[in-house]
Design an enzyme around this catalytic site. Structure first.
Site, PDB file in Angstrom:
ATOM      1  N   ALA A  14       4.697  26.004  29.454  1.00  0.00           N
ATOM      2  CA  ALA A  14       5.015  25.100  28.336  1.00  0.00           C
ATOM      3  C   ALA A  14       6.091  25.654  27.404  1.00  0.00           C
ATOM      4  O   ALA A  14       6.783  24.902  26.727  1.00  0.00           O
ATOM      5  CB  ALA A  14       3.745  24.800  27.543  1.00  0.00           C
ATOM      6  N   GLY A  15       6.246  26.967  27.361  1.00  0.00           N
ATOM      7  CA  GLY A  15       7.214  27.543  26.415  1.00  0.00           C
ATOM      8  C   GLY A  15       8.614  27.694  26.997  1.00  0.00           C
ATOM      9  O   GLY A  15       9.538  28.096  26.290  1.00  0.00           O
ATOM     10  N   GLY A  16       8.792  27.371  28.276  1.00  0.00           N
ATOM     11  CA  GLY A  16      10.110  27.509  28.895  1.00  0.00           C
ATOM     12  C   GLY A  16      11.053  26.392  28.455  1.00  0.00           C
ATOM     13  O   GLY A  16      10.678  25.507  27.675  1.00  0.00           O
ATOM     14  N   LYS A  44       7.663  33.794  20.223  1.00  0.00           N
ATOM     15  CA  LYS A  44       8.635  32.992  20.973  1.00  0.00           C
ATOM     16  C   LYS A  44       8.115  31.590  21.286  1.00  0.00           C
ATOM     17  O   LYS A  44       8.873  30.733  21.717  1.00  0.00           O
ATOM     18  CB  LYS A  44       9.105  33.727  22.232  1.00  0.00           C
ATOM     19  N   ASP A  64      -1.684  33.237  33.274  1.00  0.00           N
ATOM     20  CA  ASP A  64      -0.661  33.773  34.173  1.00  0.00           C
ATOM     21  C   ASP A  64      -0.869  33.102  35.531  1.00  0.00           C
ATOM     22  O   ASP A  64      -2.001  32.911  35.957  1.00  0.00           O
ATOM     23  CB  ASP A  64      -0.809  35.297  34.314  1.00  0.00           C
ATOM     24  N   THR A  84       5.557  23.450  35.883  1.00  0.00           N
ATOM     25  CA  THR A  84       6.966  23.863  35.701  1.00  0.00           C
ATOM     26  C   THR A  84       7.123  25.379  35.797  1.00  0.00           C
ATOM     27  O   THR A  84       8.221  25.866  36.021  1.00  0.00           O
ATOM     28  CB  THR A  84       7.542  23.419  34.320  1.00  0.00           C
ATOM     29  N   ALA A  85       6.042  26.144  35.593  1.00  0.00           N
ATOM     30  CA  ALA A  85       6.175  27.612  35.499  1.00  0.00           C
ATOM     31  C   ALA A  85       6.600  28.234  36.818  1.00  0.00           C
ATOM     32  O   ALA A  85       6.033  27.933  37.869  1.00  0.00           O
ATOM     33  CB  ALA A  85       4.853  28.227  35.043  1.00  0.00           C
ATOM     34  N   SER A  86       7.582  29.073  36.768  1.00  0.00           N
ATOM     35  CA  SER A  86       8.067  29.827  37.933  1.00  0.00           C
ATOM     36  C   SER A  86       9.146  30.766  37.403  1.00  0.00           C
ATOM     37  O   SER A  86       9.868  30.399  36.466  1.00  0.00           O
ATOM     38  CB  SER A  86       8.694  28.863  38.950  1.00  0.00           C
ATOM     39  N   LYS A 166      11.679  28.983  45.684  1.00  0.00           N
ATOM     40  CA  LYS A 166      11.451  27.565  45.409  1.00  0.00           C
ATOM     41  C   LYS A 166      11.173  26.784  46.705  1.00  0.00           C
ATOM     42  O   LYS A 166      10.335  25.885  46.727  1.00  0.00           O
ATOM     43  CB  LYS A 166      12.656  26.949  44.678  1.00  0.00           C
TER      44      LYS A 166
HETATM   45  N1  LIG Z   1      16.988  25.605  34.689  1.00  0.00           N
HETATM   46  C1  LIG Z   1      17.458  25.127  35.824  1.00  0.00           C
HETATM   47  O1  LIG Z   1      18.676  24.940  36.014  1.00  0.00           O
HETATM   48  C2  LIG Z   1      16.491  24.749  36.915  1.00  0.00           C
HETATM   49  C3  LIG Z   1      16.994  24.001  38.003  1.00  0.00           C
HETATM   50  C4  LIG Z   1      16.107  23.583  38.980  1.00  0.00           C
HETATM   51  C5  LIG Z   1      14.760  23.883  38.872  1.00  0.00           C
HETATM   52  N2  LIG Z   1      14.308  24.616  37.822  1.00  0.00           N
HETATM   53  C6  LIG Z   1      12.867  24.879  37.742  1.00  0.00           C
HETATM   54  O2  LIG Z   1      12.394  24.435  36.493  1.00  0.00           O
HETATM   55  C7  LIG Z   1      11.249  25.186  36.111  1.00  0.00           C
HETATM   56  C8  LIG Z   1      11.399  25.640  34.670  1.00  0.00           C
HETATM   57  O3  LIG Z   1      12.551  26.485  34.583  1.00  0.00           O
HETATM   58  P1  LIG Z   1      13.301  26.711  33.199  1.00  0.00           P
HETATM   59  O4  LIG Z   1      14.737  26.465  33.425  1.00  0.00           O
HETATM   60  O5  LIG Z   1      12.589  26.011  32.114  1.00  0.00           O
HETATM   61  O6  LIG Z   1      13.147  28.300  33.049  1.00  0.00           O
HETATM   62  P2  LIG Z   1      12.438  29.176  31.930  1.00  0.00           P
HETATM   63  O7  LIG Z   1      12.828  28.719  30.583  1.00  0.00           O
HETATM   64  O8  LIG Z   1      12.694  30.582  32.314  1.00  0.00           O
HETATM   65  O9  LIG Z   1      10.908  28.830  32.139  1.00  0.00           O
HETATM   66  C9  LIG Z   1      10.145  29.393  33.157  1.00  0.00           C
HETATM   67  C10 LIG Z   1       8.711  29.358  32.723  1.00  0.00           C
HETATM   68  O10 LIG Z   1       7.885  29.921  33.747  1.00  0.00           O
HETATM   69  C11 LIG Z   1       6.950  30.774  33.134  1.00  0.00           C
HETATM   70  N3  LIG Z   1       6.505  31.814  34.071  1.00  0.00           N
HETATM   71  C12 LIG Z   1       7.263  32.594  34.869  1.00  0.00           C
HETATM   72  N4  LIG Z   1       6.468  33.442  35.566  1.00  0.00           N
HETATM   73  C13 LIG Z   1       5.195  33.159  35.195  1.00  0.00           C
HETATM   74  C14 LIG Z   1       3.926  33.700  35.538  1.00  0.00           C
HETATM   75  N5  LIG Z   1       3.782  34.691  36.416  1.00  0.00           N
HETATM   76  N6  LIG Z   1       2.819  33.167  34.944  1.00  0.00           N
HETATM   77  C15 LIG Z   1       2.929  32.167  34.041  1.00  0.00           C
HETATM   78  N7  LIG Z   1       4.098  31.623  33.673  1.00  0.00           N
HETATM   79  C16 LIG Z   1       5.219  32.126  34.242  1.00  0.00           C
HETATM   80  C17 LIG Z   1       7.674  31.370  31.945  1.00  0.00           C
HETATM   81  O11 LIG Z   1       6.721  31.833  31.033  1.00  0.00           O
HETATM   82  P3  LIG Z   1       7.077  32.819  29.820  1.00  0.00           P
HETATM   83  O12 LIG Z   1       7.504  31.912  28.721  1.00  0.00           O
HETATM   84  O13 LIG Z   1       5.810  33.522  29.539  1.00  0.00           O
HETATM   85  O14 LIG Z   1       8.175  33.739  30.294  1.00  0.00           O
HETATM   86  C18 LIG Z   1       8.453  30.164  31.455  1.00  0.00           C
HETATM   87  O15 LIG Z   1       7.655  29.375  30.606  1.00  0.00           O
HETATM   88  C19 LIG Z   1      11.141  26.331  37.118  1.00  0.00           C
HETATM   89  O16 LIG Z   1      10.162  25.989  38.078  1.00  0.00           O
HETATM   90  C20 LIG Z   1      12.522  26.362  37.781  1.00  0.00           C
HETATM   91  O17 LIG Z   1      12.484  26.867  39.075  1.00  0.00           O
HETATM   92  C21 LIG Z   1      15.140  25.053  36.833  1.00  0.00           C
END
Ligand SMILES: NC(=O)c1ccc[n+]([C@@H]2O[C@H](COP(=O)([O-])OP(=O)(O)OC[C@H]3O[C@@H](n4cnc5c(N)ncnc54)[C@H](OP(=O)(O)O)[C@@H]3O)[C@@H](O)[C@H]2O)c1
Length: 320
Positions: A14-16, A44, A64, A84-86, A166
């Protein structure tokens, strides 16, 4: 899905960047949201608590992806889950199997197992065009659609660990969901930009920030496939809400050469340190979001996305 129950949903991550906007849009549509974050006490995540309706309708859970019980606890009581988390690292990581593949794949399976156990029926998974388009000899004469899958061996041989994470996560999720009767939908966005709600800069925002301030000597003039984070949030809710939604959905709004993208930015903001030279790219491949548009999705103009992004970066002191 009973109408009232369907209004309680879980958002992992949720925080991403994506998660925060999704939570904001869900709250504005009167959903009750269980948001997972790794440490609810961390500053954050302060922006989440300030969202409109957050005090009544947002509950944060410490979870987690690799801790099954923590994920399960967040999902209990929900009728739907947005996963969404990854991990999305801005650059290469020392141990991709542990840092990327395991949380993406095992984490997604943990979410789905918990959904089975507590009887959540509908899951919307944020995959990526990284799970669609990483194939040798990509077709150049027609856009890639949802029938394409990235080639896992090809990703591995190119050390393309994020794309592998992915692709493997989405494909195992489909297999698990089919076996266990989960109504699973995946959305595959391209590069996501737009204003950030969170204070820490995420990897895809960094791509645009670097285009504005890195002053690259040269840059490949390849096609940038862009979607606005706010339009993506709407797409995720659309596929969740539409009973006829099924399968995968590529989510892209604009496909534009890097040089043309820089021209638009320069028109509004002439003074940043843009790339000095562009090298022509042979790759003419593209993707299509026709299936998502047929479901009723629409998106904002590119200039709006770019201007809102740059204003947001400037306000956060990221362009100095
Ligand atoms: N941004 C892009 O251009 C893009 C494009 C295509 C797909 N996506 C997909 O969109 C999704 C969100 O990405 P985003 O761009 O928003 O990136 P982001 O801001 O880095 O967010 C990723 C989120 O995943 C969480 N996370 C990572 N590892 C985790 C774990 N082991 N346990 C729990 N939470 C975890 C992070 O938590 P913390 O806050 O604790 O770090 C964060 O909230 C992802 O699945 C990504 O693959 C992104």
């Amino acid at each position: 899905m009973a109408a009232e129950k369907a209004r309680v949903v879980c958002v992992t991550g949720a925080g991403g960047f994506v998660g925060s906007w999704l939570v904001k849009h869900l709250l504005s549509k009167n959903y009750t949201v269980h948001g997972t974050v790794r440490n609810p006490m961390d500053e954050k995540y302060g922006h989440l608590k300030k969202l409109e309706k957050a005090s009544e309708k947002l509950k944060l859970f410490k979870a987690d992806l690799l801790d099954y019980e923590s994920i399960r606890a967040a999902i209990v009581g929900c009728d739907g889950v947005f996963h969404t988390a990854s991990p999305v690292p801005p650059s290469s990581v020392p141990d991709p199997e542990v840092e990327l593949i395991k949380p993406a794949v095992d984490g997604t399976l943990n979410v789905l197992k918990a959904c089975c156990e507590v009887n959540v029926k509908k899951v919307v998974y944020v995959s990526s065009v990284a799970a669609v388009s990483i194939i040798p000899n990509r077709p150049q004469d027609r856009p890639l659609d949802e029938t394409f899958w990235s080639d896992q061996e090809f990703c591995r041989s190119n050390n393309d660990w994020y794309c592998l994470s992915k692709t493997k996560a989405e494909s195992e999720a489909w297999e698990f969901s089919k076996k266990n009767g989960i109504d699973f939908l995946s959305v595959c966005p391209t590069l996501i930009v737009g204003p950030m709600l969170q204070k820490t800069v995420n990897a895809s925002s960094l791509v645009l920030i670097k285009l504005l301030k890195e002053g690259y000597e040269e840059l490949e003039n390849r096609s940038r496939m862009i979607v606005d984070v706010r339009d993506l949030a709407e797409a995720l809710i659309l596929v969740y809400e539409k009973p006829e939604a099924n399968g995968r959905y590529i989510c892209v709004s604009h496909q534009i050469r890097a040089k043309d993208l820089v021209e638009i930015l320069k028109k509004h903001y002439p003074d940043y340190k843009y790339p000095k030279k562009f090298i022509e790219s042979k790759d003419k491949s593209s993707v299509t979001a026709q299936k998502l548009q047929d479901l009723g999705w629409s998106y904002r103009p590119l200039e709006e996305t770019l201007v809102d992004s740059v204003e947001n970066y400037a306000q956060n002191g990221l362009l100095g």
